[in-house]
Design a protein around this motif. Sequence first.
Motif, PDB file in Angstrom:
ATOM      1  N   ALA A   1       0.794  -1.178  -0.083  1.00 22.91           N
ATOM      2  CA  ALA A   1      -0.144   0.212   0.140  1.00 22.91           C
ATOM      3  C   ALA A   1       1.149   1.188   0.001  1.00 22.91           C
ATOM      4  N   HIS A   2       1.931   1.299   0.640  1.00 27.72           N
ATOM      5  CA  HIS A   2       2.845   2.242   0.801  1.00 27.72           C
ATOM      6  C   HIS A   2       4.216   1.869   0.387  1.00 27.72           C
ATOM      7  N   PRO A   3       4.782   1.643  -0.777  1.00 24.14           N
ATOM      8  CA  PRO A   3       5.865   1.013  -1.235  1.00 24.14           C
ATOM      9  C   PRO A   3       7.184   1.918  -0.802  1.00 24.14           C
ATOM     10  N   ALA A   4       8.098   1.330  -0.330  1.00 19.00           N
ATOM     11  CA  ALA A   4       9.341   2.041   0.118  1.00 19.00           C
ATOM     12  C   ALA A   4       9.881   2.674  -1.057  1.00 19.00           C
ATOM     13  N   PRO A   5      10.286   3.889  -1.029  1.00 18.30           N
ATOM     14  CA  PRO A   5      10.808   4.723  -2.093  1.00 18.30           C
ATOM     15  C   PRO A   5      12.153   4.061  -2.701  1.00 18.30           C
ATOM     16  N   ARG A   6      12.995   3.475  -1.824  1.00 24.33           N
ATOM     17  CA  ARG A   6      14.067   2.852  -2.410  1.00 24.33           C
ATOM     18  C   ARG A   6      13.680   1.784  -3.266  1.00 24.33           C
ATOM     19  N   GLU A   7      12.792   0.817  -2.619  1.00 22.60           N
ATOM     20  CA  GLU A   7      12.405  -0.317  -3.383  1.00 22.60           C
ATOM     21  C   GLU A   7      11.708   0.000  -4.926  1.00 22.60           C
ATOM     22  N   LEU A   8      10.792   1.045  -4.878  1.00 26.35           N
ATOM     23  CA  LEU A   8       9.934   1.632  -6.023  1.00 26.35           C
ATOM     24  C   LEU A   8      10.945   1.870  -6.937  1.00 26.35           C
ATOM     25  N   ASP A   9      12.208   2.639  -6.842  1.00 25.01           N
ATOM     26  CA  ASP A   9      13.105   3.012  -7.674  1.00 25.01           C
ATOM     27  C   ASP A   9      13.892   1.807  -8.256  1.00 25.01           C
ATOM     28  N   ALA A  10      13.958   0.807  -7.458  1.00 29.93           N
ATOM     29  CA  ALA A  10      14.664  -0.647  -8.041  1.00 29.93           C
ATOM     30  C   ALA A  10      13.806  -0.892  -9.032  1.00 29.93           C
ATOM     31  N   LEU A  11      12.337  -0.883  -9.011  1.00 25.92           N
ATOM     32  CA  LEU A  11      11.210  -1.654  -9.677  1.00 25.92           C
ATOM     33  C   LEU A  11      11.234  -0.640 -11.033  1.00 25.92           C
ATOM     34  N   LEU A  12      10.896   0.639 -10.705  1.00 30.73           N
ATOM     35  CA  LEU A  12      10.629   1.386 -11.814  1.00 30.73           C
ATOM     36  C   LEU A  12      11.896   1.474 -12.864  1.00 30.73           C
ATOM     37  N   SER A  13      13.173   1.618 -12.434  1.00 32.85           N
ATOM     38  CA  SER A  13      14.298   1.735 -13.191  1.00 32.85           C
ATOM     39  C   SER A  13      14.378   0.572 -13.991  1.00 32.85           C
ATOM     40  N   SER A  14      13.860  -0.651 -14.094  1.00 29.56           N
ATOM     41  CA  SER A  14      14.016  -1.754 -14.705  1.00 29.56           C
ATOM     42  C   SER A  14      13.566  -1.438 -15.904  1.00 29.56           C
ATOM     43  N   GLY A  15      12.558  -0.680 -16.245  1.00 31.61           N
ATOM     44  CA  GLY A  15      11.821  -0.546 -17.403  1.00 31.61           C
ATOM     45  C   GLY A  15      12.694   0.132 -18.547  1.00 31.61           C
ATOM     46  N   GLU A  16      13.688   0.876 -17.996  1.00 31.51           N
ATOM     47  CA  GLU A  16      14.469   1.423 -18.989  1.00 31.51           C
ATOM     48  C   GLU A  16      15.822   0.665 -19.410  1.00 31.51           C
ATOM     49  N   GLN A  17      15.646  -0.179 -18.331  1.00 33.82           N
ATOM     50  CA  GLN A  17      16.874  -1.420 -18.569  1.00 33.82           C
ATOM     51  C   GLN A  17      16.382  -2.516 -19.532  1.00 33.82           C
ATOM     52  N   ILE A  18      15.134  -2.746 -19.531  1.00 39.52           N
ATOM     53  CA  ILE A  18      14.787  -3.654 -20.779  1.00 39.52           C
ATOM     54  C   ILE A  18      14.852  -2.802 -21.979  1.00 39.52           C
ATOM     55  N   ALA A  19      14.397  -1.797 -22.062  1.00 40.45           N
ATOM     56  CA  ALA A  19      14.483  -0.828 -23.511  1.00 40.45           C
ATOM     57  C   ALA A  19      16.091  -0.531 -23.730  1.00 40.45           C
ATOM     58  N   MET A  20      16.809  -0.352 -22.977  1.00 33.05           N
ATOM     59  CA  MET A  20      18.358  -0.147 -23.555  1.00 33.05           C
ATOM     60  C   MET A  20      18.883  -1.414 -23.907  1.00 33.05           C
ATOM     61  N   ALA A  21      18.506  -2.759 -23.335  1.00 35.25           N
ATOM     62  CA  ALA A  21      19.159  -3.941 -23.948  1.00 35.25           C
ATOM     63  C   ALA A  21      18.615  -4.148 -25.209  1.00 35.25           C
ATOM     64  N   LEU A  22      17.381  -4.102 -25.363  1.00 35.58           N
ATOM     65  CA  LEU A  22      16.371  -4.408 -26.545  1.00 35.58           C
ATOM     66  C   LEU A  22      16.948  -3.407 -27.719  1.00 35.58           C
ATOM     67  N   VAL A  23      17.330  -2.166 -27.584  1.00 37.98           N
ATOM     68  CA  VAL A  23      17.748  -1.378 -28.505  1.00 37.98           C
ATOM     69  C   VAL A  23      19.230  -1.774 -28.805  1.00 37.98           C
ATOM     70  N   ALA A  24      20.079  -2.029 -28.111  1.00 39.38           N
ATOM     71  CA  ALA A  24      21.440  -2.378 -28.190  1.00 39.38           C
ATOM     72  C   ALA A  24      21.286  -3.622 -28.927  1.00 39.38           C
TER      73      ALA A  24
END
Length: 399
Positions: free
Chosen positions: A58-81
């Motif tokens: 219900a109230h995700p810890a900001p540190r873990e939320l960043d670990a989660l959200l940053s994964s979206g860009e990591q998928i995209a960067m690998a696919l583009v490469a």
Amino acid sequence: MRIVMKFGGSSLASSSRIDNAARLIAARREGGDEVVAVVSAQGDCTDELLEKSRQVSAHPAPRELDALLSSGEQIAMALVALRLQELNCPAVSLAGWQAGICTDSRHGAARITGVDTGRILAELKKGRVVVAAGFQGIDPEGDITTIGRGGSDTSAVALAAALQADLCQIYTDVSGVYSADPHLVQEAVRHDEISYDEMLEMSTLGAQVLHNRSVLLARDCGVRLEVRNSFQPECGTRVGGERCVSAVSGVTCDSDVAMMTVTGVDDGAATCRLFSALARSGVSIDVIIRSPGTAEKRGVVSFSLGGDSIHRARAALEEHRGEIGYNCLLVEPEMAKVSAVGAGMQGSCGVASRMLEALREANIEPRYITTGEIRISVVLPRPQAAEAVRRVHAAFFGA
Ligand code: ASP
Ligand code: MG
């Protein structure tokens, strides 16, 4: 030359779009340029990740939320490469921490504090395209951070500044900067160029095309910035060019606005206590209207704020009610702010009256009106916002 090319989520939303972006990148490298590509997460990936976090917390810890959200860009960067390699273009993907993007520790809203360019420069020297993840960095503790929604534009400009790139291109799903959102106003016109100051106001007042911090950074660091359509890359808008010749260069809408009205705030001291309580709770306020108390009538203070701050603001005012000393608190959540922006309105008169006249003709009654050096904003009920944008746009650009 050295170029940073940033691709937004819609430009990478499918494998054919990834192929399209990779071909644009590969063509630049073929032409002899050093290329750093910066990517957003694909399509609605960031929203979907946010939704996933809500399913488990219900109230995700900001540190873990960043670990989660940053994964979206990591998928995209690998696919583009991977796609670039498939096209015989040497490429390497780098996450924010690998690309040397350093930030402070404010998870979810971190500021980029510096870029350690060593790794990127070494990769460019090897003849590779670097595909860097936008929106993320690393803080002094070594934790992954994100820099705020829409932040990968800012990542691109920060990299362009640090790498002393000759150009930073932002590829998106519209062909540049328009006089209004072309999805909303068919007659919107594309600007060939626009000044940093106009772009900054427009993106702060709701234009989605660029993250406002990216414009600020580009202006302050003198980064040459261009907005282009990844599906029609020939034309675009140069940001940092001449200001528009007309009085108004754009009409924008911020549809996430709320108004709060506090009654029984009679004197200046009570008004100060009210805004100090809001400031301490980290709420930022926009328009303020105050009518002081008189012998017959108690004083009233109204202000606008971002829709996402309602809960914090209400909690702060309720907590400090005794200390502030007010009567009653009224919240109107469903408001919007429509603005006309233009450097040309400095020194030309009649802009406000033309805007208000256009709204009047449509029976739209703005609740609050404010002006800045190069903008006029009105706050009105959200359901009227789209029509208000069309009417104001027609008043200045014709229907
Ligand atoms: N993926 C992030 C977001 O959706 C960052 C960005 O797109 O710029 O907010
Ligand atoms: Mg964006």
